[in-house]
Design a protein around this motif. Structure first.
Motif, short mmCIF file in Angstrom:
data_model
loop_
_atom_site.label_atom_id
_atom_site.label_comp_id
_atom_site.label_asym_id
_atom_site.label_seq_id
_atom_site.Cartn_x
_atom_site.Cartn_y
_atom_site.Cartn_z
N SER A 227 1.08 -1.18 0.12
CA SER A 227 -0.11 -0.11 0.00
C SER A 227 0.91 1.30 0.16
N GLN A 228 0.35 2.32 -0.67
CA GLN A 228 1.38 3.43 -0.87
C GLN A 228 0.63 4.68 -0.67
N PHE A 229 1.24 5.78 -0.16
CA PHE A 229 1.28 7.27 -0.22
C PHE A 229 -0.05 7.29 0.89
N LEU A 230 0.14 6.46 2.04
CA LEU A 230 -0.85 6.55 2.99
C LEU A 230 -0.57 7.90 3.96
N GLU A 231 0.69 8.48 4.17
CA GLU A 231 0.73 9.49 5.00
C GLU A 231 0.24 10.77 4.28
N PRO A 232 -0.40 11.41 5.27
CA PRO A 232 -1.08 12.67 4.59
C PRO A 232 0.10 13.75 4.51
N ASP A 233 0.02 14.22 3.24
CA ASP A 233 1.01 15.29 2.60
C ASP A 233 0.19 16.06 1.83
N GLY A 234 0.07 17.34 2.26
CA GLY A 234 -0.89 18.35 1.51
C GLY A 234 -0.39 19.02 0.25
N LEU A 235 0.99 18.43 0.08
CA LEU A 235 1.72 19.09 -1.13
C LEU A 235 1.59 17.86 -2.35
N PHE A 236 0.75 16.85 -2.05
CA PHE A 236 0.65 15.86 -2.87
C PHE A 236 1.73 15.50 -3.95
N PRO A 237 2.93 14.80 -3.39
CA PRO A 237 3.92 14.68 -4.10
C PRO A 237 4.21 13.66 -5.00
N ASN A 238 3.43 12.81 -4.87
CA ASN A 238 3.47 11.41 -5.83
C ASN A 238 2.31 11.51 -6.87
N HIS A 239 1.12 11.89 -6.84
CA HIS A 239 0.44 12.14 -7.89
C HIS A 239 -1.06 13.01 -7.35
N ILE A 240 -1.68 13.28 -8.00
CA ILE A 240 -3.01 14.26 -7.84
C ILE A 240 -3.81 12.87 -7.21
N PRO A 241 -4.49 13.13 -6.09
CA PRO A 241 -5.33 12.10 -5.42
C PRO A 241 -6.71 12.17 -5.98
N ASN A 242 -6.83 11.68 -7.28
CA ASN A 242 -7.99 11.62 -8.25
C ASN A 242 -8.13 10.42 -8.91
N PRO A 243 -9.17 9.59 -8.65
CA PRO A 243 -9.46 8.37 -9.61
C PRO A 243 -9.39 8.41 -10.87
N GLU A 244 -9.82 9.89 -11.25
CA GLU A 244 -10.09 10.07 -12.69
C GLU A 244 -8.62 10.46 -13.64
N ASP A 245 -7.68 10.63 -12.82
CA ASP A 245 -6.27 11.12 -13.12
C ASP A 245 -5.75 9.88 -13.55
#
Length: 522
Positions: A227-245
């Motif tokens: 599982s990945q990118f579970l830590e909250p980070d408001g700069l969204f360093p890995n990808h846009i959190p959007n299932p349409e992206d």
């Protein structure tokens, strides 16, 4: 005064630093909006002025979350009401807190405020509001903003008010997650660890969805390695959190394949939207996710009506109506529109149990019409857990089999045609009127073309079938844009549909057809 974008929520710029985007969601504005919501809520509950309300406040992982949470809290307590601070939370949990009966944790709350701007960039933020009736509509928000403007003006003259309300910190996400766990246990006949041996990876996109791993999947016995990118980070360093992206879906697909997982789950920032990926890396999002949810819901409620937004495919209609024996009712874009339409159909005697947008917003009648990405995924887990009681080795194939027979277009495209609001062709009128006149002209052009047929029943824009595919041209909810969706079985057929739109649009010089021309020249 307060100048902020709103629809069924409020959004603005909360962090400085992006050129051309001045901060308009300041702490003082947030305080005024919070006080206005409390006054609106008091009025709605027809409570006398002496009544103290309890309002829950939660936020996603944005970097402006804490300062806005403090401002919202101050606005409510200065108005003499109490605040339940949930900290990092999901949007659906905030609504849920107005329904939960738990005196120890001061629930139910009279209302809830979620601080989020969904998948928008890091500098934005906003508010979603809830009562036990669900999310607020546009009229409610307008009322709150009008009240907030008055509060804002008054506070400029009166300075800071004394805080008389009480602030209580509540670990509400544990209560909410435990309800999700109970739902899965129930569907598996209360077997202790119904997902034991099932490998599920979650991608929370550094938003608020990380709780799903430790608080939902692990207690159910699932393996969650990878599982990945579970830590909250408001700069969204890995990808846009959007299932349409596209990049977001590629990230979760890769995680499933790399870890040889049975299932992948991805959430947007505030967990009101979600999507999945099966063990072969096949995406279960957009039309495919609606088809999957429809199959599950129609097993439970044969013949029910599924309400969707306007851009769903013809293949989905055929799947719901011919394969599943349900009814497909297309409505306007906007998750609140879709949910409200399902509620309206039920009130007229037409049974509807599912309302879904292609963006991944989905709401069920059984879940108080709350659009909840985590609950959507729980419905998939229920299916898996139930199937595993019969066959412990079954993986996500049980889900993939449910969408067998869904016809999918080879070419799917959305092209955004912008209206230049400063163009002389508008003659000082509104972009809405101009957009409507383009749609009207398109209708008359289509009526003369023997190869094209306008959809007999359509709630938004102009939807037309022809050349083995379809297109929909509609006016955006908020922007001076006409989005054009085209689906066809070949690039050649898609281009024929695009050319029909271009022919009608070419008479309107304020409409920028560059993106459509580019598609036609590829």
């Amino acid at each position: 005064s307060i100048t902020i974008l709103f629809y069924s929520d409020i959004r603005g710029v909360a962090i400085a630093g992006v050129e051309g985007e001045p901060v308009n969601l300041t702490e003082l504005v947030a305080e005024a909006i919070a006080a206005a919501f409390a006054a609106w809520l008091l009025n709605k509950k027809k409570a006398d002025g002496l009544r103290r309300l309890r309002i829950s406040v939660g936020h996603d992982s944005r970097i402006s979350a804490h300062k806005l949470q403090n401002a919202i809290t101050h606005g409510i307590t200065a108005a003499g009401h109490d605040v339940l601070q949930f900290g990092l939370a999901s949007t659906p949990a905030m609504f849920n807190s107005t329904l939960t009966k738990d005196a120890i944790n001061h629930c139910p709350a009279d209302g809830g405020i979620m601080i989020t701007a969904s998948h928008l960039p890091y500098n934005r933020n906003g508010f979603k509001f809830f009562t036990s009736d669900g999310g607020l509509n546009k009229t409610d928000i307008k009322d709150i903003l009008e009240r907030a403007s008055r509060v804002y003006e008054e506070s400029a003259h009166c300075g800071k008010q004394e805080q008389t309300g009480v602030v209580t910190h509540v670990d509400y996400m544990s209560i909410y997650a435990s309800d999700l766990v109970q739902a899965v246990l129930k569907s598996a006949g209360n077997k202790e660890k119904p997902l034991e041996g099932l490998h599920i990876v979650v991608d929370a996109g550094n938003g608020a969805g990380g709780f799903f791993v430790d608080k939902v999947l692990k207690p159910l016995g699932a393996v969650t390695d990878g599982s990945q990118f579970l830590e909250p980070d408001g700069l969204f360093p890995n990808h846009i959190p959007n299932p349409e992206d596209k990049a977001a879906m590629e990230a979760i697909t890769q995680a499933v394949l790399n870890n040889k997982a049975d299932l992948g789950i991805i959430f947007d920032t505030d967990v009101d939207r979600s999507a999945a990926v099966d063990s072969s890396g096949r995406e279960l999002n957009r039309n495919r996710l609606i088809a999957l949810m429809s199959a599950i819901v129609l097993e439970e409620h044969p013949g029910t009506t599924v309400v969707t937004d306007s851009v769903t495919s013809d293949g989905l209609t055929a799947f719901i109506e011919k394969k599943l024996g349900g009814k497909h009712h297309r409505f306007k874009r906007g998750y609140k529109n879709v949910i409200d339409e399902a509620i309206r159909l039920n009130s007229t005697g037409e049974e509807s149990h599912l309302a879904m947008e292609t963006s991944g917003h989905g709401a069920l009648k059984e879940n108080h019409w709350l659009d909840d990405g985590a609950y959507m995924m729980v419905k998939l887990l229920n299916k898996l857990a139930g199937a595993r009681t019969l066959n412990p080795n079954i993986g996500s194939k049980v889900l993939t089999d449910l969408v067998e027979g869904l016809e999918e277009a080879a070419v799917t495209v959305e092209i955004r045609l912008k209206i230049d609001q400063n163009h002389a062709d508008l003659k000082g009128g509104s972009f809405r009127d101009y957009g409507e006149s383009i749609l009207k002209h398109l209708e008359s052009v289509i009526s003369k073309d023997p190869n094209l047929n306008k959809a007999p029943k359509n709630h938004e824009g102009v939807r037309v079938s022809g050349y083995g595919g379809w297109f929909l041209l509609r006016l955006s909810l908020h922007d001076p844009v006409l989005p054009l969706n085209i689906e066809a079985q070949s690039k050649n057929d898609a281009m024929k549909l695009g050319l029909a739109v271009l022919a009608a649009a070419s008479e309107f010089s304020a409409l920028d057809t560059t993106a459509l021309n580019k598609f036609l020249q590829q």
